[in-house]
Write an enzyme that holds these catalytic residues in place. Sequence first.
Site, PDB file in Angstrom:
ATOM      1  N   GLU A 131     -18.433  -6.147  10.577  1.00 59.87           N
ATOM      2  CA  GLU A 131     -19.551  -5.435  11.590  1.00 59.87           C
ATOM      3  C   GLU A 131     -20.417  -6.679  12.210  1.00 59.87           C
ATOM      4  OE1 GLU A 131     -17.474  -2.698   8.926  1.00 59.87           O
ATOM      5  OE2 GLU A 131     -18.461  -4.630   8.434  1.00 59.87           O
ATOM      6  N   ARG A 139     -24.322  -2.983   8.153  1.00 60.04           N
ATOM      7  CA  ARG A 139     -23.750  -4.084   7.798  1.00 60.04           C
ATOM      8  C   ARG A 139     -24.200  -5.374   8.941  1.00 60.04           C
ATOM      9  NH1 ARG A 139     -20.159  -4.084   3.380  1.00 60.04           N
ATOM     10  NH2 ARG A 139     -18.649  -5.695   4.221  1.00 60.04           N
ATOM     11  N   LYS A 146       0.561  -1.369   0.001  1.00 59.23           N
ATOM     12  CA  LYS A 146      -0.030   0.027   0.013  1.00 59.23           C
ATOM     13  C   LYS A 146       1.012   1.456  -0.083  1.00 59.23           C
ATOM     14  CE  LYS A 146      -4.314   1.421   2.038  1.00 59.23           C
ATOM     15  NZ  LYS A 146      -5.283   0.933   3.203  1.00 59.23           N
TER      16      LYS A 146
END
Length: 642
Positions: free
Chosen positions: A375, A403, A289
């Site tokens: 979640e 979610r 990243k």
Amino acid sequence: MSSRPETPLLDQVASPADLKRLSDRDLGRLAHELRAETISTVSETGGHLGAGLGVVELTVALHAVFDAPRDKIVWDVSHQSYPHKILTGRRDRMRTLRQKDGLSGFTKRSESPYDPFGAAHSSTSISAALGFAVARDLGGACETGHGDAIAVIGDGAMSAGMAFEAMNNAGALKKRLIVILNDNEMSIAPPVGALSSYLSRLYAGAPFQEFKAAAKGAVSLLPGPFQQGARRAHDLLKGMTVGGTLFEELGFDYVGPIDGHDMDQLLPVLRTVRERANGPILIHAITRKGKGYGPAETRRDGGHATAKFNVTTGEQKKAVSNAPSYTAVFADALIEAAERDDRICAVTAAMPDGTGLDRFGARYPSRCFDVGIAEQHAVTFSAGLAAGGMRPFAALYSTFLQRGYDQVVHDVAIQRLPVRFAIDRAGLVGADGPTHAGSYDVAYLANLPGFTVMAAADEAELKHMVATAAAHDSGPIAFRYPRGEGAGVEMPERGEPLEIGRGRTIREGARIAILSYGTRLGEVLRAAEALGQRGITPTIADARFAKPLDEALILELATEHEALITIEEGAIGGFGSHVAQLLAERGVFDTGLKYRSMVLPDIFIDQAGPADMYAVAQLNAADIEARVLDVLGVAQLHDRRA
């Protein structure tokens, strides 16, 4: 003199078709230019940087090998799609990224045929790509035609249950489907959990440092130069508990890990898979990243999201505010509460920095839990903590709490467990647009029996609501607060528990009352100043609670004024609907009361600055002033919004 990078090859690319005429060496040069262009763009617009930089080579390789938009490339979350947008005919609009009437910061079906599926939440790509694969085989009608279905999913997103549900189904259906696991060892925060450890073991051992590419179960698919090394790695892996076993048990052939920044690996592997794959296959690509931009590579989050910045130094150009952010106020208040109560613990789902729990975790590491992008698990885990005698705070963004709604209902509300929901990013959030707006939590929580639902009008109120939640053991409780800085009010030395279901009157007036729920109170006060110049002095109150309602306050406002307006940063079905239900049940409408409810409109509002989004929603001070004048039948001499 332009600060934009020189991009002679990229300047020749109007669509992915132009990549087909470039040599492999030129594709490598193109990736270098694409990375520079992405950095330059985000330095001017702000946005998600690190994820896109990590997939530059992969983006070039995918568009060089496959035939989009006939082949469907589905980017999971899609915050890494900026390089993809540049290559698919949108380069000239990239400086409008995340702005009003500009390009979305995510993939969006209405924006381009090269965006076959919209996203912004994680772990949806494999399900969607499998849908495209099955639609292809069933002869579904598609304007761009049907080819391969390719899902690009990060290792953080792979930790969510939905990804495994999709892989399990794909393995059973045995459809030709290509999944690329973009393994950068980092989602938004450094990844957590057993899956991350499993993936790390795939390439951390000495055998994988010896081979840049290995294959397990799909050796025959690799180009010739890869096969000997892959077979040796395969033999070594037989004696290990790692490798592609997990994915193969789900029915996928596994290829990898390969270097996701090495075009000499990416291109031949993708070409061979395109030619030879006949079922579901997973390509494991190792990436970094923020790759290629030092300031992003050295940041803990890999330069995940950034404001505008100086390209040379990486220094972000953030506006300075004297008021603390709501997130910081929550974090500090929770730490203070935890100092007094060792039963308080905190749970988040891959957002420790965004929710402020990184600070809580630094202070109380044994009581802070980042469960990854999960979640549903976060909610039920919190329910288990509550049932076990702890006082859990589940800190989640409003848009992500959606979610885990079944778990909120089934595992928390029905059992009346005292889980405390700290709901960040409530209301309209600006540049991230409708996918991240906290529009619905009031409506979807306040309809649940036994739930206490609060909204902070300012940062001082938020501090009190943290204390209120900490002291509340009789059932689930939630409090919401927006993104960004507070109102700049004086802060109390210590948060004090509020009386449940009791609002407050801010100022007394006549004829009309305005009952605010949440941080639109500041806009209400500004509207009141303008109304005062017309000789109109409304009564102003802060509801604090959507459930239970302060019935005495509401009935008093309704019976002592000829009109009542409620205002909230939520959708239809929320606070205003509960007030209307109360007034109807008590027969107040029979007395001739004029009642209006100002809520978010029944539309998805596209990205823009928060003020512009609230202007679309007609919830700014000028809109409130206009509504008061309309209800009272006062002629408007001019439109203050002009």
